[in-house]
Design a protein around this motif. Structure first.
Motif, mmCIF file in Angstrom:
data_model
loop_
_atom_site.group_PDB
_atom_site.id
_atom_site.type_symbol
_atom_site.label_atom_id
_atom_site.label_comp_id
_atom_site.label_asym_id
_atom_site.label_seq_id
_atom_site.Cartn_x
_atom_site.Cartn_y
_atom_site.Cartn_z
ATOM 1 N N GLY A 115 -97.531 -12.591 -38.355
ATOM 2 C CA GLY A 115 -97.069 -11.349 -38.961
ATOM 3 C C GLY A 115 -97.687 -11.113 -40.316
ATOM 4 N N ASP B 163 -97.199 -8.575 -43.895
ATOM 5 C CA ASP B 163 -96.266 -7.732 -44.620
ATOM 6 C C ASP B 163 -96.946 -6.378 -44.853
ATOM 7 O OD1 ASP B 163 -94.173 -6.872 -46.104
ATOM 8 O OD2 ASP B 163 -94.754 -7.947 -47.932
ATOM 9 N N ARG C 293 -95.697 -14.836 -40.569
ATOM 10 C CA ARG C 293 -94.789 -13.818 -41.093
ATOM 11 C C ARG C 293 -93.978 -14.375 -42.275
ATOM 12 N NH1 ARG C 293 -91.893 -13.302 -37.064
ATOM 13 N NH2 ARG C 293 -93.209 -11.851 -35.939
#
Ligand SMILES: Cc1cc2nc3c(=O)[nH]c(=O)nc-3n(C[C@H](O)[C@H](O)[C@H](O)COP(=O)(O)OP(=O)(O)OC[C@H]3O[C@@H](n4cnc5c(N)ncnc54)[C@H](O)[C@@H]3O)c2cc1C
Length: 321
Positions: free
Chosen positions: A45, A47, A145
């Motif tokens: 992931g 941001d 992430r």
């Protein structure tokens, strides 16, 4: 898919995991699309938008098939990895996340890999891509992430007119950026590919023009250089079709000049450009990018905060790993 989450899950601030090829598609003569899966990708992931997010693949040594184990890696793994002979540990190369599919343990990353059809020297990345088949395993370094990873260079200021420029190695990055742009984005993308058969359909906002340039045997980067110069400076008296005027010893194979980093040690603003103006993102073979950098910075006076110039590869030079 049988690859399980690696045991370094909780240790490293990035994903360092073995992945398995779950699909291979020959998009065109030059591009192979591979889809990589692992249960560990549930934690992949970024941001915010992924833009041109880069990742590292560790590919087997072409002679020995040597490949890196990601099991039990801790914060010292990279130094230890570098100390081992490449024949044992494989070769690290940089690629772009072209797409992310699925979710949870079924998440896969799509990578479009260039085959070096025009060069005599084929590196481990290109060679692996040319033979990739479902079930093959390699190692991957990618953002986890919730942890900072870096590796995104597309940082236009608000309302900027976009200029995206790349050769075939930057086609995955430019296409991925185009697909993520807001509907009101405006600008032009110039993409040089070896063959007309390599031109791809790409989703993009209505206000962004995409110009594909097929070399079809012409010198690398000449068409791209001319097209970008004519676009920015229609009155320019440059000689169309001339080889990019940069001496080989003036080329830094690791050219990387962005608002945040300078491979030549120049001062950097450390901030994105202000509102409006043109923002240029230019990546590809280092000599070609050096030629365009000179034009934009020296002739046209572009400010550092409005430009990212990135050498994605250098003719005749293998990437360091
Ligand atoms: C941020 C970033 C993102 C990138 N994203 C992608 C991507 O999504 N897809 C992709 O395919 N590449 C991408 N690249 C470029 C890729 O990392 C290089 O092309 C790399 O050299 C390939 O490794 P290799 O093992 O095939 O060749 P190397 O071992 O590095 O080099 C061996 C020989 O191959 C030559 N060579 C390298 N690349 C090419 C080429 N494209 N055409 C002809 N000869 C070549 C070298 O000059 C050298 O002579 C990216 C690079 C960066 C820095």
């Amino acid at each position: 898919m049988t690859v399980t989450a690696s045991s370094n899950r909780a240790v490293l601030p990035m994903l360092f995991t073995e992945v398995e090829v779950v699909a291979v598609e020959r998009l065109s003569p030059t591009f192979v699309r591979v889809e990589l899966g692992s249960a560990a990708l549930a934690d992949f992931g970024v941001d915010g938008p992924r833009w041109d997010q880069r990742i590292k693949l560790i590919l087997p040594d072409p002679e020995t098939g040597g490949i890196t184990s990601t099991e039990d890696a801790d914060g010292t793994w990279f130094a230890t990895w570098l100390e081992r002979p490449a024949a044992e540990r494989g070769h690290m190369r940089t690629y772009t996340v072209r797409d992310v599919r699925g979710s949870g343990a079924q998440t896969t990353l799509v990578v479009d890999m260039v085959l070096h059809l025009e060069g005599d020297l084929v590196g481990p990345g290109s060679l692996w891509a040319s033979r990739a088949s479902v079930g093959d395993r390699i190692a991957l370094l990618a953002p986890r992430r919730g942890f900072p990873y870096g590796g995104i260079e597309f940082t236009p200021g608000p309302g900027a007119e976009l200029l995206l420029v790349g050769d075939e190695t930057a086609v995955p990055a430019v296409c991925t950026v185009l697909e993520q742009l807001p509907d009101d984005a405006t600008g032009t993308a110039f993409l040089e590919v070896p063959l007309a058969a390599d031109v791809q359909d790409v989703r993009r906002p209505a206000g962004v023009r995409v110009v594909w340039l097929a070399r079809e045997g012409a010198d690398l980067g000449t068409g791209l250089h001319d097209a970008v110069v004519a676009h920015l400076d229609p009155g320019s008296s440059g000689v169309a079709g001339a080889e990019v005027q940069v001496a080989p010893d003036e080329v830094d194979p690791d050219l990387w000049e962005t608002p945040f980093y300078s491979s030549s040690g120049e001062d950097v603003p450390g901030d994105v450009a202000g509102v409006g103006g043109t923002y240029a993102w230019i990546a590809g073979e280092s000599k070609v990018v050096t030629g365009l950098r000179r034009h934009l910075v020296k002739e046209l006076g572009f400010d550092r905060s409005q430009v990212a110039f990135m050498g994605y590869w250098r003719r005749g030079v293998a990437m360091k790993s």
